[in-house]
Design an enzyme around this catalytic site. Structure first.
Site, PDB file in Angstrom:
ATOM      1  CE  LYS A 118      12.798  -1.295   6.779  1.00 45.86           C
ATOM      2  NZ  LYS A 118      12.264  -0.091   7.464  1.00 45.86           N
TER       3      LYS A 118
ATOM      4  CB  SER B 113       8.878   0.735   5.581  1.00 46.06           C
ATOM      5  OG  SER B 113       9.955   1.097   6.447  1.00 46.06           O
TER       6      SER B 113
ATOM      7  CB  SER C 231       9.289   2.196   9.401  1.00 49.09           C
ATOM      8  OG  SER C 231       8.554   2.774   8.364  1.00 49.09           O
TER       9      SER C 231
HETATM   10  N1  GLN Z   1       5.020   5.732   6.836  1.00 50.11           N
HETATM   11  C1  GLN Z   1       6.092   6.667   6.776  1.00 50.11           C
HETATM   12  C2  GLN Z   1       6.475   6.913   5.342  1.00 50.11           C
HETATM   13  O1  GLN Z   1       5.918   6.287   4.513  1.00 50.11           O
HETATM   14  C3  GLN Z   1       7.254   6.190   7.585  1.00 50.11           C
HETATM   15  C4  GLN Z   1       8.114   5.198   6.913  1.00 50.11           C
HETATM   16  C5  GLN Z   1       9.360   4.869   7.701  1.00 50.11           C
HETATM   17  O2  GLN Z   1       9.437   5.139   8.909  1.00 50.11           O
HETATM   18  N2  GLN Z   1      10.348   4.321   7.020  1.00 50.11           N
HETATM   19  O3  GLN Z   1       7.305   7.681   5.033  1.00 50.11           O
END
Ligand code: GLN
EC number: 6.3.5.7
Length: 483
Positions: A76, A151, A175
């Site tokens: 990532k 994400s 995410s």
């Molecule tokens: N959807 C959550 C957020 O927008 C989690 C994102 C994540 O786990 N990086 O913060």
């Protein structure tokens, strides 16, 4: 060749059926041909990949072995990679070449993994759809009109489309697990402190945790083995021995106590997902598990608490991107204030700016008690709920997401609608617990995930339960058409 799992690749390399260099070339060609439809990569690292593959082949020829030796993966794009762009999905870091490798990157490289590239992601890991990336949205290989989740959407789409067998990802509020659910993968968020955060660009430091995304629990075990462990460079890393995860995949589920929280099946859950989750419960019962209804009474407060704590930490973490110390710098600044304002205004996208403002507000002198402090109190209540539940059960099971992957753009005008989709995943981050999502069926041709949660440092238990389930079901073997 591209259909092989990490475990199959390890066997094939050990049996000299193919070399890592051959496999790497096949996958790089596949990425070049198929990724334009998906946009799952921000950077391809062909040269590095071929160099690492050749080195892995040489190590094997010298008698070395190891499940990751010669295994192709991707990172990532928030894991720092020395000399390679590490963008975090943001214009802010479009020209940032990290001066060092993140611990996760260094550990996997030492184990012989081959880095094919850096995967697309929501900007600074903020999002649930991978639509906030400055490099454009990622498409879901199961239906190109739908989001892959976020994400870590790039890692998920790439693995689901068989562009590579596994990838690293991070989970601050879901995410890893949510994109796993949306793309028919298995994904594990480890216990907070299990995987080093050193060199992992911070979103919300008390919640962020790196972990594996792969097709099977067995592959997650292999990748986690290479990622986990104490790191003196990360002050929140925990000095606990790392078990042999692959060796732990043979446990019987006889008598395993599975708790199903009644709050997970309330309003908002797609009834077709509820049915698939019940089917997976029955499958585990057949394998000997005992089911118990439990309650997590404070779950309803978790989303508001998370969406105060995460932006608060983000507003502090992202203050370093000011066009001086780090990040994009605007042209011809008139004075220092203009430099800050325009650099940050140009470098950050809308969602990131929204969260910085929410976070700075929640931390400001007059509002700290009302928002941040209160959110921290809720966090403790959420943790206490889990501690009470784990006195009675070994595993908690429920849906990973209330709905399957939505259409691209469907939630763009309403950020809160997207925040609500995190309802089942963020509690594990607030409590620091490990969680796993695995394939449990399909709704309208789109994958559905079932989530398992376990007590601290019981990643092995999660992986074993998921592996036993996958030995008896075939959802995880389904391949999206066209890939
Ligand atoms: N959807 C959550 C957020 O927008 C989690 C994102 C994540 O786990 N990086 O913060």
């Amino acid at each position: 060749m591209h259909q092989m799992t990490l475990a199959e690749i390890a066997r094939g390399l050990a049996d000299k059926k193919f070399s890592s260099e051959e496999l790497t070339k096949v996958l790089l060609t596949r990425i070049t041909q198929l990724d334009p439809q998906l946009n799952s990569f921000i950077s391809l690292t062909e040269e590095l990949a071929l160099e690492q593959a050749k080195a892995a082949d040489a190590r094997r020829a010298n008698g070395e072995s190891g499940a990751l030796l010669g295994a192709p993966i991707a990172h990532k794009d928030l894991f720092c990679t020395q000399g390679i762009r590490t963008s975090c999905g943001s214009k802010m870091l479009d020209n940032f070449k990290a001066p060092y490798d993140a611990t996760v990157v260094a550990k996997l490289a030492a184990a012989g993994a081959v880095t094919l590239g850096k995967t697309n992601m929501d900007e600074f890991a903020m999002g649930s759809a991978n639509e906030s990336s400055w490099y454009g949205a990622v498409k879901n290989p199961w239906n190109l009109e739908h989001v892959p989740g976020g994400s870590s959407g790039g890692s998920a789409a790439a693995v689901a489309a068989r562009l590579l067998p596994a990838a690293t990802a991070t989970d601050t509020g879901g995410s890893i697990r949510q994109p796993a659910a949306f793309t028919n993968l298995t994904g594990l968020k480890p216990t907070y402190g299990r995987v080093s955060r050193w060199g992992m660009i911070a979103y919300a430091s008390s919640l962020d945790q790196g972990g594996p995304l792969a097709r099977t629990a067995e592959d997650c075990a292999i990748l986690l083995q290479g990622m986990a462990g104490f790191d003196p460079n990360d002050s929140t890393s925990i000095d606990e021995p790392v078990p042999d995860y692959a060796a732990g995949l043979n446990g019987s589920l006889q008598g395993l106590r599975i708790g199903v929280p009644k709050e997970y099946f309330g309003a908002g859950l797609d009834p077709r997902i509820a049915e698939l989750i019940h089917n997976s419960v029955q499958e585990l019962q057949k394998l000997g598990a005992v089911i118990k209804e439990i309650s997590l009474p404070n779950m309803q407060h978790a989303i508001p608490a998370y969406y105060v704590i995460a932006p608060a930490e983000a507003s502090s973490n992202l203050s370093r991107f000011d066009g001086v110390r780090f990040g994009h710098r605007c042209a011809d600044p008139k004075n220092l204030e203009d430099l800050y304002k325009r650099s940050r205004g140009e470098g950050f996208g809308a969602e990131v700016q929204r969260r910085i403002m929410v976070g700075a507000y929640a931390l400001s002198a007059g509002y700290y008690d009302a928002y941040y402090l209160k959110a921290q109190k809720i966090r403790r209540l959420v943790k206490n709920d889990f501690m009470a539940a784990f006195n009675e059960v070994d595993i908690i099971l429920g849906p990973t997401t209330p709905n399957p992957a939505w259409k691209l753009g469907a939630k763009n005008s309403d950020p809160v609608a997207a925040y609500l989709e995190d309802v089942y995943t963020i509690t594990a981050n607030l409590a620091g617990l490990p969680g796993l999502s695995m394939p449990a069926g399909f709704v309208d041709g789109l994958p559905v995930g079932v989530q398992l949660l376990a007590p601290y440092f019981q990643e092995g238990r999660l992986l074993n339960v998921a592996h036993q389930y996958q030995l008896n079901t075939d959802w995880h073997t389904r391949t999206p058409t066209g890939f």
